[in-house]
Design a protein around this motif. Structure first.
Motif, short mmCIF file in Angstrom:
data_model
loop_
_atom_site.label_atom_id
_atom_site.label_comp_id
_atom_site.label_asym_id
_atom_site.label_seq_id
_atom_site.Cartn_x
_atom_site.Cartn_y
_atom_site.Cartn_z
N CYS A 80 -46.09 -43.93 -42.80
CA CYS A 80 -46.72 -44.97 -41.98
C CYS A 80 -47.03 -46.20 -42.82
N CYS A 131 -47.04 -44.09 -35.73
CA CYS A 131 -47.75 -43.07 -36.49
C CYS A 131 -48.75 -42.30 -35.61
N CYS A 157 -52.44 -42.52 -37.10
CA CYS A 157 -53.10 -43.76 -36.68
C CYS A 157 -53.55 -43.63 -35.22
#
Ligand code: OAD
Ligand code: ZN
Length: 312
Positions: free
Chosen positions: A139, A163, A166
């Motif tokens: 990421c 991601c 995230c």
């Protein structure tokens, strides 16, 4: 580089192969074209000749880290075309494996990101993936790492993979009351809800988005893996007794500098369709690399295996 006087013919190449104990094989995209994976710079078939529609000033920009940060969709619009899929390998990959089996392979420095060396059974400890590979992805925001296959589906669909780590943080944050009020850290302090609602300058506020998952291939503008320089200079340079460069135009530094960095008395063989003028190889074996290595093995009395059709 000045040529060494004793090595000229294909039989000299065969003799070198038989006598050598520590071969560096430096490979490029040309060793995978017979499997249907395009190289980069061949005139009509190379990837770069097919990217005019992207409107880039230089097609190499698809692998430029600054362009990627600006607009990752450019890279992901072509990534599916260079993604390794089936578990096949060419006679040339088989040749590298054969050198390994005979205890002669010092290191395969590959610029390829297709991971096909592994399909042929070349061991990870014998390979330096100079330009990384699709085997893992990271990421760009939180550096969360995943296995490459985790994003292959998205890549194949031409999407920009995002991601999950995230995303989880964002979702958890959104459940908190203050989550909405997160703003660009460069702006420092916090504004309260009222100001948030009153603000006409919406750009002041970061709408939280997950980071993009970037395959761990080395883009222009990024460093090569540390292992490249470390192994080449501090280990292999002392040991190498034969260099074989296969299927690369040697146009991209620092890999292009490898032949020049190695000791001058070590013979160097070049196998490719197109000759290179800027480096003096001792023996140029020009042609289809699968044909050339097959002939070398035939003359050496070696049994070369390959799997042009998928292994599983
Ligand atoms: P290139 O496309 O520049 O060169 C491939 C070479 O292989 C050319 O000289 C072709 O003539 C030759 N070739 C193609 N098919 C062949 C075959 N079947 N038999 C023999 N020769 C063949 O590819 P690379 O040199 O690998 O980097 O490119 C180096 C780097 O440039 C890549 O790793 C990539 C690219 O930008 C990144 O993406 C970071
Ligand atoms: Zn992330």
């Amino acid at each position: 580089r000045r040529k060494l006087p004793d090595y000229n013919t294909i039989d000299d190449a065969v003799r070198l192969l038989r006598e050598s104990k520590n071969v560096i094989v430096l490979t490029g995209a040309g060793i995978s074209t017979s499997l249907g994976i395009p190289d980069f710079r061949s005139k009509d078939t190379g990837l770069y000749s097919k990217l005019e529609h992207l409107g880039l000033s230089d097609p190499q920009e698809v692998f430029d880290i600054h362009v990627f940060r600006e607009d990752p969709s450019i890279f992901f619009s072509i990534a599916k075309d260079i993604l390794p899929t089936e578990k096949k390998y060419s006679p040339t990959h088989g040749f590298i494996k054969l050198l390994q089996d005979k205890g002669k392979l010092l290191t395969n420095y590959t610029q390829n990101i297709d991971n096909i060396e592994a399909n042929a059974g070349v061991l990870p400890e014998n390979i330096v993936q100079c330009h990384g590979s699709f085997a893992t992805a990271t990421c760009v925001k939180c550096e969360h790492k995943v296995s490459g296959d985790a994003i292959f589906g998205e890549i194949k669909a031409g999407n920009v993979p995002e991601c999950n780590a995230c995303r989880q943080i964002i979702e958890a944050d959104a459940l908190k009351p203050q989550g909405l009020k997160r703003k660009r850290s460069s702006n420092g302090g916090q504004k309260d809800r009222k100001e948030f609602e009153d603000s006409s300058d919406e750009e002041d506020y970061e709408i939280p988005t997950p980071g993009v998952m970037k395959p761990d291939i080395t883009f222009f503008g990024e460093d090569l893996p540390d292992e490249f320089g470390r192994r080449l200079i501090h280990h292999d340079r002392e040991l190498v007794d034969l260099v074989i460069v296969i299927g690369t135009s040697l146009k991209v530094a620092p890999v292009a500098e490898v032949p020049g960095i190695l000791p001058r008395d070590i013979p160097q063989i070049y196998i490719s369709r197109t000759p290179v003028s800027h480096t003096g190889f001792d023996i140029d074996l020009l042609g289809d690399c699968d044909v050339v290595v097959s002939e070398l093995c035939r003359r050496a009395g070696w049994d070369l295996k390959h799997h042009m059709i998928p292994v599983d």
